[in-house]
Design an enzyme around this catalytic site. Structure first.
Site, PDB file in Angstrom:
ATOM      1  NE  ARG A  16       0.668  -3.715  -2.862  1.00  0.00           N
ATOM      2  CZ  ARG A  16       0.011  -4.091  -1.606  1.00  0.00           C
ATOM      3  NH1 ARG A  16      -0.286  -2.927  -1.527  1.00  0.00           N
ATOM      4  NH2 ARG A  16      -1.402  -5.180  -2.787  1.00  0.00           N
ATOM      5  N   PRO A  38      -2.479 -11.314   1.041  1.00  0.00           N
ATOM      6  CG  PRO A  38      -2.901 -12.485   3.140  1.00  0.00           C
ATOM      7  CD  PRO A  38      -2.149 -11.984   2.892  1.00  0.00           C
ATOM      8  CD  GLU A  39      -5.996  -8.830  -3.358  1.00  0.00           C
ATOM      9  OE1 GLU A  39      -6.850  -8.260  -4.141  1.00  0.00           O
ATOM     10  OE2 GLU A  39      -4.895  -9.152  -4.410  1.00  0.00           O
ATOM     11  CE  LYS A  81      -5.846  -5.255   1.385  1.00  0.00           C
ATOM     12  NZ  LYS A  81      -4.804  -5.396   0.874  1.00  0.00           N
TER      13      LYS A  81
END
Ligand code: ZN
Length: 259
Positions: A248, A2-3, A51
């Site tokens: 990433r 989730p961003e 976040k």
């Protein structure tokens, strides 16, 4: 993962279910807070900071949660059975609603006055009321030799960007992800675009950076490895950035984002 926009939407849902209502149940399923009990206290509100989620409760208490890789908060009617096998970390319920935190990466309970200890390191929140592009740029410039791809994910510079918005923002600005921060002339334009992309998606359960909500058309490069670039036709490249084990995913177009 989730961003910032997804966390923002989660905070909105939690406010709708919990704000101003007295908790009739709290169930912390994390060892550190297993005996905590917030029953009888009203929830004041839930805020998102990058976040991170901060749920403030009467009596100077804040429940801090983070979705990390695949966590989520589900909101359902009180008393409804939660699906078995779910990895529940926390339940906060009132007479009407229950909020069930699944696979949360962090669950903390702190004094509200100590929130800064948890989120004080964060850079300006792209979706916060105090979003400050100049401060984000100042922080980015603090490490001019770093790659822009890594710097954008560092929540100490600016808070809310994950791998999707990183890839999409850099594509739209025509910037090679390994370019050094100090070599980018218009950092303000870059962070302002990232902010606009998150803001445009904050009320919508999806990530659309092309303006086209049809499922196959939502992004420029993310999720499109090996497919032709929508602008130049070059096949989209896929790689990893960052030092192991924290590398990433990154996607880019070698035509539109030349090294
Ligand atoms: Zn291209």
């Amino acid at each position: 993962m989730p961003e910032g926009d997804a966390v923002y939407r989660t905070a909105t849902r939690l406010r709708g279910a919990l704000d101003g209502r007295v908790l009739t149940r709290s169930d912390f399923r994390v060892p550190r807070h297993a005996t905590a009990d917030l029953t009888g206290r009203a929830v004041i509100t839930t805020l998102s900071r990058g976040k991170h989620l901060l749920t403030r409760v009467e009596g100077d208490l804040t429940v801090h949660t983070h979705l990390r890789m695949d966590g989520s908060w589900q909101v359902m009617q009180a008393g409804r059975r939660t699906a078995p096998g779910d990895q529940i970390r926390l339940i906060l319920a009132n007479q009407q609603w229950q909020a069930v935190g699944l696979r949360l990466g962090m669950v903390d309970l702190v004094r509200t006055g100590e929130e800064e200890r948890l989120v004080g390191h964060l850079g300006p929140d792209l979706l916060g009321p105090d979003w400050d592009p100049d401060e984000a740029v100042r922080r980015l410039r603090g490490a001019p030799g770093r790659t822009i791809g890594e710097a954008l994910l560092d929540q100490r510079n600016l808070a809310g960007i994950g791998t999707i918005y990183r890839a999409e923002t850099l594509f739209l600005r025509g910037i090679w992800p390994w370019k050094k921060v100090g070599e980018i002339e218009d950092l303000n334009g870059l962070v302002s675009l990232a902010q606009r992309l998150l803001d445009a998606n904050k009320s919508y359960a999806g990530t659309v950076t092309t303006g086209d909500r049809r499922p196959a058309n939502q992004t420029w490069v993310y999720g499109r490895a090996g497919r032709p670039c929508r602008r130049c036709g070059t096949r989209i490249s896929r790689g990893e950035m960052g030092a192991q084990p924290q590398e990433r995913l990154i996607l880019w177009c070698a035509g539109c984002q030349p090294s």
